[in-house]
Design a protein around this motif. Sequence first.
Motif, mmCIF file in Angstrom:
data_model
loop_
_atom_site.group_PDB
_atom_site.id
_atom_site.type_symbol
_atom_site.label_atom_id
_atom_site.label_comp_id
_atom_site.label_asym_id
_atom_site.label_seq_id
_atom_site.Cartn_x
_atom_site.Cartn_y
_atom_site.Cartn_z
ATOM 1 N N SER A 34 -38.340 -15.108 36.313
ATOM 2 C CA SER A 34 -39.096 -14.194 37.163
ATOM 3 C C SER A 34 -40.575 -14.585 37.165
ATOM 4 O O SER A 34 -41.106 -15.008 36.143
ATOM 5 C CB SER A 34 -38.955 -12.764 36.627
ATOM 6 N N LEU A 36 -42.848 -12.527 37.265
ATOM 7 C CA LEU A 36 -43.531 -11.456 36.542
ATOM 8 C C LEU A 36 -43.664 -11.826 35.065
ATOM 9 O O LEU A 36 -42.808 -12.503 34.508
ATOM 10 C CB LEU A 36 -42.748 -10.149 36.670
ATOM 11 N N THR A 37 -44.733 -11.353 34.440
ATOM 12 C CA THR A 37 -44.940 -11.672 33.021
ATOM 13 C C THR A 37 -45.211 -10.436 32.173
ATOM 14 O O THR A 37 -45.018 -10.470 30.972
ATOM 15 C CB THR A 37 -46.127 -12.641 32.846
ATOM 16 N N LYS A 38 -45.637 -9.350 32.788
ATOM 17 C CA LYS A 38 -45.957 -8.142 32.021
ATOM 18 C C LYS A 38 -44.685 -7.362 31.711
ATOM 19 O O LYS A 38 -43.784 -7.242 32.543
ATOM 20 C CB LYS A 38 -46.933 -7.267 32.796
ATOM 21 N N HIS A 39 -44.647 -6.811 30.504
ATOM 22 C CA HIS A 39 -43.470 -6.095 30.011
ATOM 23 C C HIS A 39 -42.983 -5.041 31.001
ATOM 24 O O HIS A 39 -41.826 -5.068 31.420
ATOM 25 C CB HIS A 39 -43.803 -5.464 28.648
ATOM 26 N N MET A 40 -43.850 -4.116 31.377
ATOM 27 C CA MET A 40 -43.394 -3.008 32.230
ATOM 28 C C MET A 40 -43.057 -3.457 33.652
ATOM 29 O O MET A 40 -42.206 -2.855 34.300
ATOM 30 C CB MET A 40 -44.431 -1.864 32.244
ATOM 31 N N GLU A 41 -43.706 -4.511 34.129
ATOM 32 C CA GLU A 41 -43.345 -5.064 35.448
ATOM 33 C C GLU A 41 -41.918 -5.605 35.410
ATOM 34 O O GLU A 41 -41.133 -5.389 36.332
ATOM 35 C CB GLU A 41 -44.286 -6.205 35.835
ATOM 36 N N LEU A 42 -41.601 -6.308 34.343
ATOM 37 C CA LEU A 42 -40.255 -6.871 34.198
ATOM 38 C C LEU A 42 -39.213 -5.765 34.050
ATOM 39 O O LEU A 42 -38.127 -5.844 34.627
ATOM 40 C CB LEU A 42 -40.207 -7.821 32.995
ATOM 41 N N ALA A 44 -39.421 -2.695 35.254
ATOM 42 C CA ALA A 44 -39.277 -2.074 36.578
ATOM 43 C C ALA A 44 -38.456 -2.964 37.512
ATOM 44 O O ALA A 44 -37.615 -2.481 38.272
ATOM 45 C CB ALA A 44 -40.657 -1.800 37.180
ATOM 46 N N TRP A 45 -38.683 -4.266 37.436
ATOM 47 C CA TRP A 45 -37.951 -5.228 38.265
ATOM 48 C C TRP A 45 -36.456 -5.213 37.934
ATOM 49 O O TRP A 45 -35.612 -5.178 38.835
ATOM 50 C CB TRP A 45 -38.561 -6.621 38.037
#
Length: 73
Positions: A34, A36-42, A44-45
């Motif tokens: 992915s 994305l790299t931030k914990h909460m972004e991942l 949510a994804w």
Amino acid sequence: MSSNTPKGPASYFPSIEKKYGRPVAEWKDLIRSSPLTKHMELVAWLKTEHGLGHGHANALVAHTLAEDTTKAS
């Protein structure tokens, strides 16, 4: 409780595999691929794109990022 029972995020892995029908290694590959790299972004994804529950998504992301941090150092 036996000493080889997984603790923390890994304790969710058997139910994740059973519920979503994909091996944990596959989820980790998805997370790593992915953009994305931030914990909460991942988290949510995983929830929106793959239909995971919050606890399962959080466990997978936490475990994957912790592994990657260990490998990088």
